[in-house]
Motif scaffolding. Structure first.
Motif, PDB file in Angstrom:
ATOM      1  N   ILE A 189       0.819  -1.232   0.000  1.00 17.51           N
ATOM      2  CA  ILE A 189       0.000   0.000   0.000  1.00 17.51           C
ATOM      3  C   ILE A 189       0.851   1.280   0.000  1.00 17.51           C
ATOM      4  CG2 ILE A 189      -1.825   1.277   1.230  1.00 17.51           C
ATOM      5  CD1 ILE A 189      -2.934  -1.382   0.375  1.00 17.51           C
ATOM      6  N   ARG A 267      -7.762   2.846  -4.146  1.00 16.52           N
ATOM      7  CA  ARG A 267      -7.874   1.380  -4.226  1.00 16.52           C
ATOM      8  C   ARG A 267      -9.321   0.951  -3.949  1.00 16.52           C
ATOM      9  NH1 ARG A 267      -3.321  -1.798  -4.040  1.00 16.52           N
ATOM     10  NH2 ARG A 267      -1.335  -0.704  -4.093  1.00 16.52           N
ATOM     11  N   SER A 271     -11.642  -1.027  -6.629  1.00 14.93           N
ATOM     12  CA  SER A 271     -12.194  -2.362  -6.343  1.00 14.93           C
ATOM     13  C   SER A 271     -13.713  -2.336  -6.421  1.00 14.93           C
ATOM     14  CB  SER A 271     -11.691  -2.903  -5.004  1.00 14.93           C
ATOM     15  OG  SER A 271     -11.778  -1.941  -4.026  1.00 14.93           O
ATOM     16  N   TRP A 296      -7.500  -3.068   0.325  1.00 13.57           N
ATOM     17  CA  TRP A 296      -7.463  -3.461  -1.088  1.00 13.57           C
ATOM     18  C   TRP A 296      -6.059  -3.457  -1.676  1.00 13.57           C
ATOM     19  CZ3 TRP A 296     -11.203  -6.262  -2.900  1.00 13.57           C
ATOM     20  CH2 TRP A 296     -12.498  -6.122  -2.352  1.00 13.57           C
ATOM     21  N   HIS A 297      -5.192  -4.269  -1.086  1.00 18.17           N
ATOM     22  CA  HIS A 297      -3.888  -4.524  -1.705  1.00 18.17           C
ATOM     23  C   HIS A 297      -4.082  -5.358  -2.968  1.00 18.17           C
ATOM     24  CE1 HIS A 297       0.096  -5.937  -2.501  1.00 18.17           C
ATOM     25  NE2 HIS A 297      -0.128  -7.137  -2.037  1.00 18.17           N
ATOM     26  N   TYR A 299      -6.969  -7.450  -5.683  1.00 17.33           N
ATOM     27  CA  TYR A 299      -8.326  -7.758  -6.122  1.00 17.33           C
ATOM     28  C   TYR A 299      -8.271  -9.116  -6.816  1.00 17.33           C
ATOM     29  CZ  TYR A 299     -13.126  -7.190  -7.557  1.00 17.33           C
ATOM     30  OH  TYR A 299     -14.478  -7.367  -7.697  1.00 17.33           O
ATOM     31  N   LEU A 362      -4.244  -3.808  -9.615  1.00 17.30           N
ATOM     32  CA  LEU A 362      -4.845  -2.887  -8.650  1.00 17.30           C
ATOM     33  C   LEU A 362      -3.734  -2.087  -7.985  1.00 17.30           C
ATOM     34  CD1 LEU A 362      -7.359  -1.847  -7.174  1.00 17.30           C
ATOM     35  CD2 LEU A 362      -7.052  -3.653  -5.495  1.00 17.30           C
ATOM     36  N   TYR A 363      -3.717  -0.794  -8.279  1.00 16.61           N
ATOM     37  CA  TYR A 363      -2.715   0.086  -7.668  1.00 16.61           C
ATOM     38  C   TYR A 363      -3.175   1.529  -7.843  1.00 16.61           C
ATOM     39  CZ  TYR A 363      -1.200  -0.074 -12.577  1.00 16.61           C
ATOM     40  OH  TYR A 363      -1.179  -0.054 -13.948  1.00 16.61           O
ATOM     41  N   TYR A 364      -2.585   2.401  -7.047  1.00 19.56           N
ATOM     42  CA  TYR A 364      -3.018   3.801  -7.004  1.00 19.56           C
ATOM     43  C   TYR A 364      -3.063   4.447  -8.388  1.00 19.56           C
ATOM     44  CZ  TYR A 364      -2.877   8.798  -6.010  1.00 19.56           C
ATOM     45  OH  TYR A 364      -3.125  10.127  -5.996  1.00 19.56           O
TER      46      TYR A 364
END
Ligand SMILES: *Cc1c(COP(=O)(O)O)cnc(C)c1O
Length: 383
Positions: A189, A267, A271, A296-297, A299, A362-364
């Protein structure tokens, strides 16, 4: 290629690191204390001890709890190998508790059943390591109750979960555990390049972790065996390690902490958006644990058997430029753990999960447009 995870380093982060490079301290300086304090304040916990990575933090946590040869640690098979290896570093044995098929976290009913059997067999665990898979807290309230009933210590492996919440508190508050560990690897994160942290409300554990982080050496006369020989004096009173974080890393970590809410909000948005975009697609979407708000590291979707095969979907996504990943190969199936006696079918829920799971990007910095490409590729493969 759209990666499955990626750090976000901005100009303020870079300035913070450069400031340290121009300062008197590259390691063991003020940035470490700043980073530790910011994480402790954020989580609402008394003590934070920064380490060179989360693997070292898990090792120090086990040592601080007194785990040793003959001891026993239980964790989830659906985790990175480090959650189990920390026990082996202490010479202790490892066993696993199968996962919940919906949340992919350690199953609390499996844990209860296994504890009852273990009590009869007089082989209860000394330490249990629940892993907050994908950023979602395990059912910590119940795990905390079981810890009191059966007398084991709890280390939360929250490597995925800084920024997550559970029953109104932050993950890391250690309300239901002895210690919590975070990872700041670039895929997580927030990042410090490499880095980890131990959180606890227990003074004795933080003191031991701090001591062992730096060779077991003390400069505090109160903890020395005898009077100091002079101003230069220090004593090594335990066998410790060099598990320190540098100030360069801590400066990056402390700077990233200023944006953690923004990171987690993005995140959560992505998600929720996956959930919306995939609701009519024949895959299983992640379920939410009662009382938990995920960071939400990850998905993770599950490919339903009978449609396309798991590898067709996985390879198809990669062929379309979507660099999906798989978290995790069940730890007990790793050759090292098989040598210790574990075998296929020992933890069937984690093994079935492994045959179906795919971690989507899934990332910023993932844009809505890039996310649309991921969903489009998935739909194309499944049609
Ligand atoms: C990343 C990770 C670790 C190890 O973290 P490092 O900082 O790379 O040592 C441990 N446990 C879990 C669940 C992880 O995801």
């Amino acid at each position: 290629m759209i990666p499955y995870a990626r750090q976000d380093v901005d100009d303020a982060d870079i300035r913070a690191v450069v400031e340290v490079l121009n300062s008197d301290w590259l390691t063991q300086g003020p940035a470490i204390e700043r980073f530790e304090q910011s994480v402790a304040d954020y989580c609402g916990v008394k003590y934070a001890v920064a380490t060179c990575n989360a693997t070292a933090a898990l090792h120090l946590s086990c040592l601080s709890l007194g785990l040793k040869p003959g001891g026993l640690l239980w964790t989830s098979p659906n985790t990175f190998v480090a959650s189990a290896n920390c026990a082996r570093y202490c010479g202790a044995d490892v066993d696993f508790v199968d996962i919940d098929p919906l949340t992919f976290n350690m199953s609390v009913t499996e844990l209860e059943d296994k504890l009852r059997v273990a009590r009869r067999q007089k082989r209860l665990p000394d330490v249990v390591v629940p892993v907050h898979f994908g950023g979602q807290s395990c059912a910590m309230e119940r795990i905390g109750e079981l810890a009191r009933e059966y007398g084991f210590a709890v280390v939360e492996d929250a490597s995925h979960a800084i920024g997550g919440e559970y029953r109104g508190g932050r993950v890391g508050a250690c309300t239901y555990s002895d210690l919590t560990v975070f990872s700041f690897h670039p895929v997580k994160i927030i990042t410090s390049g490499e880095g980890g942290m131990i959180l606890t409300n227990r003074e004795d554990l933080q003191q031991m972790a701090r001591l062992l982080r730096s060779h077991g050496i003390t400069r505090d006369t109160a903890t020395m065996m005898g009077p100091p020989d002079g101003a230069w004096y220090y004593e090594q009173i335990e066998l410790g390690f060099n598990y320190r974080m540098s100030d360069i890393q801590a400066a990056l970590g402390a700077s990233q902490m200023l944006r953690i809410d923004e990171f987690v909000a993005r995140r959560r948005h992505l998600s929720a958006r996956y959930g919306e975009l995939l609701k009519d697609v024949p895959v299983t979407l992640p379920a939410l644990e009662a009382g938990a708000l995920s960071a939400w590291h990850l998905y993770v979707i599950r490919v339903n058997p009978g449609n396309r095969s798991h590898s067709e979907v996985f390879d198809g996504l990669r062929a379309r430029g979507v660099n999906v990943n798989l978290h995790y190969i069940p730890v007990h199936l790793q050759p090292y753990y098989r040598k210790l006696g574990f075998k296929p079918r020992d933890f069937p829920v984690a093994e079935q999960y492994y045959r179906e799971a795919i971690s989507l990007p899934l990332y910023y910095g993932l844009t809505d447009a890039a996310q649309d490409l991921v969903v489009g590729a998935l739909k194309e493969i499944l049609e």
